[in-house]
Design an enzyme around this catalytic site. Structure first.
Site, mmCIF file in Angstrom:
data_model
loop_
_atom_site.group_PDB
_atom_site.id
_atom_site.type_symbol
_atom_site.label_atom_id
_atom_site.label_comp_id
_atom_site.label_asym_id
_atom_site.label_seq_id
_atom_site.Cartn_x
_atom_site.Cartn_y
_atom_site.Cartn_z
ATOM 1 N N ARG A 1 0.834 -1.199 0.000
ATOM 2 C CA ARG A 1 0.000 0.000 0.000
ATOM 3 C C ARG A 1 0.872 1.254 0.000
ATOM 4 O O ARG A 1 1.985 1.242 0.533
ATOM 5 C CB ARG A 1 -0.920 -0.008 1.231
ATOM 6 N N LYS B 1 7.685 -12.981 1.948
ATOM 7 C CA LYS B 1 7.410 -13.660 0.669
ATOM 8 C C LYS B 1 8.580 -13.507 -0.280
ATOM 9 O O LYS B 1 8.962 -14.451 -0.986
ATOM 10 C CB LYS B 1 6.137 -13.079 0.033
ATOM 11 N N THR C 1 4.725 -8.488 5.620
ATOM 12 C CA THR C 1 4.681 -9.909 5.263
ATOM 13 C C THR C 1 5.177 -10.097 3.838
ATOM 14 O O THR C 1 5.678 -11.164 3.485
ATOM 15 C CB THR C 1 3.254 -10.475 5.397
ATOM 16 N N LYS D 1 5.695 4.141 4.746
ATOM 17 C CA LYS D 1 6.400 3.090 3.999
ATOM 18 C C LYS D 1 7.472 3.671 3.081
ATOM 19 O O LYS D 1 8.304 2.961 2.540
ATOM 20 C CB LYS D 1 5.402 2.259 3.194
HETATM 21 C C1 26Q Z 1 -10.180 0.821 10.447
HETATM 22 C C2 26Q Z 1 -11.287 1.590 10.718
HETATM 23 C C3 26Q Z 1 -12.041 2.134 9.681
HETATM 24 C C4 26Q Z 1 -11.677 1.857 8.373
HETATM 25 C C5 26Q Z 1 -10.567 1.073 8.101
HETATM 26 C C6 26Q Z 1 -9.814 0.553 9.133
HETATM 27 C C7 26Q Z 1 -8.630 -0.280 8.848
HETATM 28 C C8 26Q Z 1 -8.657 -1.226 7.828
HETATM 29 C C9 26Q Z 1 -7.540 -1.984 7.539
HETATM 30 C C10 26Q Z 1 -7.468 -0.149 9.579
HETATM 31 C C11 26Q Z 1 -6.356 -0.925 9.294
HETATM 32 C C12 26Q Z 1 -6.371 -1.846 8.270
HETATM 33 C C13 26Q Z 1 -5.221 -2.692 7.900
HETATM 34 C C14 26Q Z 1 -4.065 -2.695 8.523
HETATM 35 C C15 26Q Z 1 -2.946 -3.537 8.081
HETATM 36 O O1 26Q Z 1 -3.003 -4.165 7.036
HETATM 37 N N1 26Q Z 1 -1.872 -3.622 8.868
HETATM 38 C C16 26Q Z 1 -0.735 -4.440 8.507
HETATM 39 O O2 26Q Z 1 -0.907 -5.721 9.112
HETATM 40 C C17 26Q Z 1 0.087 -6.625 8.673
HETATM 41 C C18 26Q Z 1 -0.224 -7.981 9.279
HETATM 42 O O3 26Q Z 1 0.069 -7.999 10.634
HETATM 43 C C19 26Q Z 1 1.486 -6.134 9.065
HETATM 44 O O4 26Q Z 1 2.422 -7.002 8.506
HETATM 45 C C20 26Q Z 1 1.722 -4.711 8.553
HETATM 46 O O5 26Q Z 1 2.948 -4.227 9.049
HETATM 47 C C21 26Q Z 1 0.572 -3.818 8.986
HETATM 48 O O6 26Q Z 1 0.724 -2.526 8.417
#
Ligand code: 26Q
Length: 825
Positions: free
Chosen positions: A559, A670, A666, A564
């Site tokens: 992303r 990979k 992650t 990042k």
């Molecule tokens: C929350 C509230 C409202 C709308 C959206 C969200 C929301 C949605 C998705 C908040 C966060 C996320 C995703 C977060 C994410 O992908 N974090 C990643 O998680 C991975 C797995 O543990 C890590 O490897 C990454 O470092 C971390 O950024």
């Protein structure tokens, strides 16, 4: 369920003739197509249905096994499951690939052309959603009774188009041609309440009982997807909920004069599961998001508890011995007060008993350290939408704060800091605090992240509950991310060490001595070259762009986020470009630099970074002075399928976040597993990758998390670095003054301003020089293909730790207390 109903297959999948017949039958009777007039999509759908048929029996056997064994189960609650395509994964995990491939070929088709017809299930934003999908694969592979619960979004992650260098979002209509993998359970329906009011009355025993009345309800309908483990013996279940209007709406069609309004209301309640929020930080305060969270949590808990009896019988008292529930971040953490509500209001339990059950059932995984990304909800919104749930949150808070004050009498500031309600600037519920208080274990996703969790965002809680906080480092499934996506490397590994590595990735260590075997190195180099050629072919076919497969493939795919630091990558690209322009004879090895990733639609700076990458690429790729040494490509619409094509071809993996900001990563795992070398900071799981592969086999640069912290404490001035490094200044000025955007010179000023006038929050300038130096070491090593390949082989050999099988085993033993159920006893 009756034992008389023995499960048996219609055709054995070993019988190629039978498979061909089954495919034709499906095409005719389920798809409704004449075999003489078909498209690849028709055949894909027929094929998927036949494959699903063969999974279904194993799935039922698995469910029967769990039921009869009466074993403890784990439920993984997640707003996101980023599954990707399923066909190849199912064929390979089930062990059907060869037979199906033969059947398809004998019918005059190619499996590859059919499998590209599948739309991917992109029900997630990025890392967190993909982790959930890897966990499902590992649970099934290790025969663990694990079930996913989530939302069946009608539109998953948006599809990204690049127009004139800008990101354009298009809806992801993944269900357009139907979803052949799911079973709609039209009879599995639960009622989910919203709004209304609470009435409290004393019952016969003089106890205050609460009722949540006059609610506006939505029904949740189940859709089940079988999840086959490797070997195909255990097939678990992923249950996704779709919103359906209640029957009340149907009645209103007839009773109310306003038919159109009634249908409109019905539609609006079904909108609940329409779309995934495409923001991977937080776009807070959005009512629909909170409704989504409560909707799927409420339905899942009703489903989990359906065997338990409020009137004695199978009592909820034993819940924590029979069930573990894992919360994937705070998104489902409303489950904590919701379970309390069910135990108190429906099962009539006393508070203490209910709270004990709840805490022993739940555990919570945190995925971010950024304080502004921690989820909070306005009290005002909850009051209207979920009044009874909010009351319970208040009660949880009261009990919790009472406990804190008895342990730390007189510490009013502590109470203010840890309260589940943030009283400042509009009262809000702090979901992470709720999740911590209501769980018996809280884990971070990499060592550094788990340590920082305890010393920064959750410091007070780590003191209150020292044993609650643990680390479980993330992992990825070697099935999808090596066996299925990189057959050339998988075959090479299997020829060298056998197949055991597929379910025990630590076996890769047996490759270690081969790092010094020059004939193995030659084969390894050939494999990487094959994969680069395959990727270049795909890119040529799809985009008409020619990537040079003899160049180093240097890739940052994730992303788009300021933390990042894709912009740091761009600063390196511009620096390299400037050096080559100044001296076209520089003996730089040729590089093809690939970036890819989506920006949240409302994230202005991230979208501008995408435009910058495309404009820089445009300038560089059209400059004949550098074209043999440097090429830049922005890969559009990065998703799971694209990742599976890109990762096997990567030489250099860019993991360059500011130390202390990336919880784990992650993608980094990979790429290591696929024989890329990493250039990265000491952040997230990079630290553990370095520990595993050895510091001489990875390019580490930049400040540590402690140094970054100190830098900002001291008072960081990006201008010092700007004036202190002529190449950095030149690159920044080119961005700021329109070198890449002549037609609009100020286009990228906001990026320049972020870095210089707004304090460079992620310290790109402070890490620039060290990054450029590390890139120089990369060039140096790449000039010696054998030396590079040797290190790459060692990276593969030492990546076994990063299997999600290892991760899941840790969750199973340290948090869930669940054990494998071996197939057939
Ligand atoms: C929350 C509230 C409202 C709308 C959206 C969200 C929301 C949605 C998705 C908040 C966060 C996320 C995703 C977060 C994410 O992908 N974090 C990643 O998680 C991975 C797995 O543990 C890590 O490897 C990454 O470092 C971390 O950024």
């Amino acid at each position: 369920m009756s034992a008389q109903h023995d499960l048996c297959n219609e055709v054995e999948p070993t019988d190629v003739e039978g498979l061909k017949q089954a495919l034709v039958n499906r095409l005719i009777y389920s798809i409704g197509k004449d075999p003489l007039q078909t498209t690849n999509r028709d055949w894909f759908l027929a094929l998927a249905q036949v494959v699903r048929d063969h999974m279904t029996l194993r799935w039922m056997e698995t469910m029967r096994g769990y039921y009869l064994g009466n074993v403890k189960r784990v439920y993984y609650l997640s707003m996101e499951f980023l599954i990707g395509r399923t066909l190849r994964n199912s064929l390979l995990n089930m062990g059907f690939y060869e037979q199906f491939n033969q059947a398809i070929e004998e019918m005059g088709m190619e499996l590859d052309s059919l499998r590209y017809m599948e739309e991917e299930a992109g029900l997630g934003n990025g890392g967190l959603g993909r982790l959930a999908a890897c966990f499902l694969d590992s649970l099934a592979t290790m025969h663990l009774p694990g079930f996913g619960y989530g939302i069946r979004y009608e539109y998953g992650m948006f599809s990204q188009a690049i127009e004139n260098g800008y990101q354009i979002e298009r809806p992801d209509t993944w269900l357009r041609y139907g979803n052949p993998w799911e079973f709609a359970r039209t009879e599995v329906l639960y009622r989910v309440q919203f709004r209304g009011h609470v009435s409290a009355q004393y019952d016969g025993q003089g106890r205050l009982r609460h009722q949540w009345l006059d609610t506006e309800d939505v029904m949740a309908m189940a859709f089940d997807t079988p999840i086959p483990g490797h070997g195909g013996q255990t097939v678990n279940n992923l249950r996704l909920w779709s919103a359906k209007a209640t029957r009340d709406f149907d009645l209103r069609y007839f009773n109310e004069g306003n038919y159109i309004k009634a249908v409109d209301d019905k539609n609006r309640s079904e909108n609940l599961s329409k779309v995934l929020y495409p923001d991977d930080t937080t776009e807070m305060g959005r009512e629909l998001r909170l409704r989504q969270e409560y909707f799927f949590v409420s339905a899942s808990l009703q489903d989990i508890l359906k065997g338990f009896d409020p009137d004695g019988g199978h009592s909820v008292e034993s819940l924590p011995n029979e069930v573990a529930i894992q919360l994937n971040d705070t998104h489902p953490s409303i489950a904590i007060p919701e379970l309390m509500r069910i135990l108190l209001d429906q099962h009539g339990l006393e508070w203490e008993k209910a709270w004990d059950i709840t805490r022993r059932t739940f555990s919570y995984t945190n995925h971010t350290l950024q304080p502004e990304a921690l989820e909070t909800w306005p009290v005002k919104l909850m009051e209207v939408l979920l009044p009874r749930v909010l009351q319970i949150i208040y009660d949880i808070n009261q009990h919790f704060l009472r406990d804190v004050s008895s342990r730390f009498p007189g510490d009013a500031d502590l109470i203010r800091r840890v309260s589940l309600i943030d009283e400042e600037g509009g009262r809000r519920v702090r979901m992470a605090y709720l999740a911590i208080v209501g769980s018996h274990k809280v884990n971070g996703v990499a060592k550094l992240h788990s340590d920082l969790m305890k010393t920064t965002i959750f410091r007070d809680f780590a003191k209150l509950y020292p044993d609650r906080f643990i680390n479980i480092t993330n992992g990825v499934t070697p099935r999808r991310w090596l066996t299925h996506s990189n057959s050339a490397l998988s075959n090479l590994i299997t020829r060298a060490i056998g197949t055991e590595w597929i379910t025990d990735l630590s076996q890769l260590k047996h490759l270690t001595p081969l790092a010094d075997d020059s004939s193995f190195l030659r084969e390894f180099i050939a494999v990487k070259q094959t994969n680069k050629g395959l990727l270049a072919g795909l890119v040529k076919k799809r985009h008409g762009i020619e990537l040079d497969p003899s160049a180093m493939f240097d890739t940052q795919i994730k992303r788009i986020h300021e933390y990042k630091r894709q912009l740091l990558n761009v600063l390196h690209i511009i620096t390299r470009y400037n050096r080559l322009r100044a001296n076209p004879n520089l003996d730089y090895p040729a590089r093809c630099i690939i970036l890819g990733g989506k920006a949240a639609p409302g994230y202005r700076i991230a979208k501008l970074i995408i435009k910058l990458i495309n404009d820089v690429a445009d300038t560089i790729n059209h400059d004949p002075a550098v074209s043999s040494k440097l090429q830049v490509w922005f890969a559009p619409n990065y998703n799971v399928s694209r990742a599976m094509e890109l990762i096997p071809a990567i030489d250099l993996s860019e993991q360059i976040s500011t130390a202390g900001t990336e919880a784990s990563g992650t993608g980094n795992m990979k790429m290591t597993l696929n024989g890329a070398l990493t250039i990265g900071t000491l952040d997230g799981a990079n630290i553990e990758i370095r520990e595993e592969v050895g510091k001489e086999n990875i390019f580490i640069f930049g400040k540590t998390a402690a140094e970054i912290h100190e830098l900002f404490q001291r008072g960081y001035s990006p201008w010092d670095y700007y004036y202190g490094n002529a190449e950095l200044r030149q690159a920044l000025d080119m961005i700021g003054n329109g070198f890449f955007s002549h037609e609009e010179p100020l286009r990228f000023r906001p990026l320049f301003d972020e870095l210089l006038h707004n304090g460079d929050r992620y310290a790109l300038l402070a890490d620039y020089e060290s990054y450029i130096t590390a890139q120089g070491k990369v060039d140096e090593l790449y000039r010696n293909p054998e030396a590079w390949a040797r290190k790459a082989v060692l990276n593969v050999a030492r990546s076994g730790y990063f299997s999600s099988d290892r991760t899941i085993n840790e969750y199973a033993s340290r948090i869930w207390n669940v054990v494998p159920v071996l197939p057939n006893g």
